[in-house]
Scaffold this motif. Structure first.
Motif, PDB file in Angstrom:
ATOM      1  N   SER A  83       0.815  -1.224   0.000  1.00 63.33           N
ATOM      2  CA  SER A  83       0.000   0.000   0.000  1.00 63.33           C
ATOM      3  C   SER A  83       0.840   1.261   0.000  1.00 63.33           C
ATOM      4  CB  SER A  83      -0.934   0.007   1.213  1.00 63.33           C
ATOM      5  OG  SER A  83      -0.183  -0.038   2.423  1.00 63.33           O
ATOM      6  N   ARG A 141       4.056 -12.300   1.698  1.00 62.25           N
ATOM      7  CA  ARG A 141       2.596 -12.488   1.608  1.00 62.25           C
ATOM      8  C   ARG A 141       1.924 -11.205   1.142  1.00 62.25           C
ATOM      9  NH1 ARG A 141       3.445 -15.489   6.450  1.00 62.25           N
ATOM     10  NH2 ARG A 141       2.928 -13.651   7.701  1.00 62.25           N
ATOM     11  N   ASP A 142       2.357 -10.090   1.688  1.00 68.22           N
ATOM     12  CA  ASP A 142       1.768  -8.797   1.328  1.00 68.22           C
ATOM     13  C   ASP A 142       2.015  -8.465  -0.137  1.00 68.22           C
ATOM     14  OD1 ASP A 142       0.664  -6.042   2.250  1.00 68.22           O
ATOM     15  OD2 ASP A 142       2.573  -5.535   1.276  1.00 68.22           O
ATOM     16  N   PHE A 179       2.463 -10.550  -2.804  1.00 65.94           N
ATOM     17  CA  PHE A 179       1.630 -11.328  -3.716  1.00 65.94           C
ATOM     18  C   PHE A 179       0.153 -10.967  -3.588  1.00 65.94           C
ATOM     19  CE2 PHE A 179       5.365 -14.145  -3.947  1.00 65.94           C
ATOM     20  CZ  PHE A 179       5.454 -14.269  -5.323  1.00 65.94           C
ATOM     21  N   GLN A 180      -0.305 -10.759  -2.387  1.00 64.83           N
ATOM     22  CA  GLN A 180      -1.716 -10.403  -2.204  1.00 64.83           C
ATOM     23  C   GLN A 180      -2.000  -9.021  -2.782  1.00 64.83           C
ATOM     24  OE1 GLN A 180      -2.380 -10.862   2.018  1.00 64.83           O
ATOM     25  NE2 GLN A 180      -1.900 -13.064   1.965  1.00 64.83           N
ATOM     26  N   GLY A 181      -1.123  -8.065  -2.530  1.00 66.34           N
ATOM     27  CA  GLY A 181      -1.322  -6.720  -3.058  1.00 66.34           C
ATOM     28  C   GLY A 181      -1.230  -6.676  -4.564  1.00 66.34           C
ATOM     29  N   ALA A 192      -1.881  -9.118  -6.649  1.00 64.92           N
ATOM     30  CA  ALA A 192      -3.073  -9.753  -7.211  1.00 64.92           C
ATOM     31  C   ALA A 192      -4.260  -8.805  -7.174  1.00 64.92           C
ATOM     32  CB  ALA A 192      -3.390 -11.039  -6.453  1.00 64.92           C
ATOM     33  N   ARG A 193      -4.439  -8.117  -6.075  1.00 61.81           N
ATOM     34  CA  ARG A 193      -5.551  -7.151  -5.969  1.00 61.81           C
ATOM     35  C   ARG A 193      -5.391  -6.021  -6.979  1.00 61.81           C
ATOM     36  NH1 ARG A 193      -4.743  -7.919  -0.328  1.00 61.81           N
ATOM     37  NH2 ARG A 193      -3.502  -5.989  -0.270  1.00 61.81           N
ATOM     38  N   GLU A 229       2.036 -18.338  -1.380  1.00 62.23           N
ATOM     39  CA  GLU A 229       1.326 -17.127  -1.806  1.00 62.23           C
ATOM     40  C   GLU A 229       1.346 -16.936  -3.319  1.00 62.23           C
ATOM     41  OE1 GLU A 229      -0.634 -15.276   0.003  1.00 62.23           O
ATOM     42  OE2 GLU A 229      -0.169 -16.472   1.777  1.00 62.23           O
ATOM     43  N   SER A 230       2.417 -17.331  -3.978  1.00 53.51           N
ATOM     44  CA  SER A 230       2.433 -17.205  -5.439  1.00 53.51           C
ATOM     45  C   SER A 230       1.371 -18.108  -6.050  1.00 53.51           C
ATOM     46  CB  SER A 230       3.814 -17.541  -5.996  1.00 53.51           C
ATOM     47  OG  SER A 230       4.192 -18.872  -5.683  1.00 53.51           O
ATOM     48  N   ARG A 280      -1.352 -19.406  -4.430  1.00 53.24           N
ATOM     49  CA  ARG A 280      -2.678 -19.013  -3.951  1.00 53.24           C
ATOM     50  C   ARG A 280      -3.216 -17.814  -4.714  1.00 53.24           C
ATOM     51  NH1 ARG A 280      -2.551 -18.011   2.203  1.00 53.24           N
ATOM     52  NH2 ARG A 280      -2.731 -20.301   2.265  1.00 53.24           N
ATOM     53  N   ASN A 281      -2.328 -16.921  -5.142  1.00 50.04           N
ATOM     54  CA  ASN A 281      -2.758 -15.699  -5.835  1.00 50.04           C
ATOM     55  C   ASN A 281      -2.625 -15.794  -7.353  1.00 50.04           C
ATOM     56  OD1 ASN A 281      -3.376 -13.532  -3.638  1.00 50.04           O
ATOM     57  ND2 ASN A 281      -1.526 -14.595  -2.920  1.00 50.04           N
TER      58      ASN A 281
END
Length: 336
Positions: free
Chosen positions: A240, A276-277, A279-281, A283-284, A323-324, A326-327
């Motif tokens: 972010s 984790r942050d 890959f999740q960020g 993807a979003r 995470e890679s 999962r996303n």
């Protein structure tokens, strides 16, 4: 009379041959125009076209280091550690160096999209824009066009970073845009159709504060936007704050697909959480891929050595693997 009949047969044969040529479009295009097998065999092969690759349907995983395409160890290590071969293999090339067709063809044959970061360390952007190195650009364009595969090309990356000899304080945004357009136009004039043009600024942070819009050559000159940014002790603590502000800024002037073209997470107590942050960020945010710098490297703009490698701990490696997947990161460009 015999002579007349001979001419008549020749005329009929000529008409029949013309009809065959017209119906099959076999005369006067390919080869040397003589209509023979030898003439057709010498026709130039069609160049690879990247048009179908410009809007990827999935999210890619990539790896980058300072080795050549032939130094395949980073690909092997990445595959062994992550459980999946990289989709993108990025490497660096200095301005003036020749293109390596065999090395890039080897990467593409084995499923890696080659990505070349072309670094203009020993020349000025203003000179490039003025045509001082046109002979080199022509040669490079011809070499790349002759390679039968795609190439993602990043020219003068991190142009907004003052630590680079082509960045603020050394060259202005107008110089960068003029140089980029000049290189792009010369490639187009040489008929190059196998290059994905990747514009790669560093994320806007405390070390690179220059506004990005003045550095943007325009949508007609860019295929992908590639961001460079690292999680570490100075600016990179969360998606972010590391990537999102730059993504918002770019969204005001470009809708091109975004690739995180160079990133890593420094070794430290929060490395697993930062992976984790990331890959999740990503993807979003809808990025088309992440290219990991799996090496030890100084923090951008400083001499502080950091360890960005995936496997610095079991936890970091597990976080990357989980995470890679999962996303949804892992997309073969060879599948279309």
């Amino acid at each position: 009379m015999a002579t007349a009949r001979h001419r008549s047969r020749l005329t009929v044969a000529a008409l029949l041959m013309a009809a065959v040529c017209l119906s099959a479009s076999a005369c006067g295009g390919a080869g040397d125009g003589d209509g023979t097998e030898q003439g057709r065999a010498t026709a130039a092969p069609a160049h690879f076209r990247v048009s179908s690759m410009l809007r990827p349907s999935g999210r890619a995983l990539g790896v980058v280091d300072d080795k050549t395409p032939w130094q395949y160890g980073i690909v092997t290590a990445f595959t062994r550690e992550t459980g999946r071969a990289p989709d993108i293999r990025e490497y660096y090339s200095s301005w003036g160096d020749d293109f390596d067709p065999e090395g890039n063809a080897f990467l593409w044959k084995h499923g890696r999209l080659p990505m070349m970061a072309l670094v203009p360390s020993d020349t000025s952007l203003a000179d490039i824009a003025k045509g001082a190195d046109d002979a080199y650009i022509h040669r490079l364009a011809d070499q790349i066009a002759a390679y039968d595969g795609p190439l993602a090309l990043s020219f003068a990356g991190e142009m907004n970073g003052p630590w680079n000899s082509w960045g603020p304080g050394h060259s202005g945004s107008a110089d960068f845009v003029a140089a980029w357009k000049h290189v792009h136009d010369l490639f187009a004039a040489r008929g190059v159709t196998n290059v994905i043009w990747v514009w790669t600024p560093h994320v806007v942070d405390t070390g690179s504060t220059a506004p990005l819009h003045p550095y943007y050559p325009g949508d007609a000159y860019v295929d992908w936007v590639g961001l460079i940014g690292y999680y570490g002790p100075i600016d990179g603590t969360a998606f972010s704050t590391l990537f999102a502000p730059t993504l918002r800024q770019i969204a005001h002037f470009s809708g091109k697909p975004v690739l995180i073209a160079e990133t890593g997470v420094a070794q430290g107590k929060d490395k697993e959480a930062h992976i984790r942050d990331l890959f999740q960020g990503a993807a979003r945010a809808g990025v088309i891929g992440i290219v990991w710098y799996d090496q030890r490297k100084d923090w951008p703009g400083s001499d502080q050595l950091m360890d960005w490698r995936i496997g610095t701990s079991t936890g970091a490696l597990a976080a990357f693997q989980v995470e890679s997947a999962r996303n949804g990161f892992g997309h073969s460009f060879r599948s279309g």
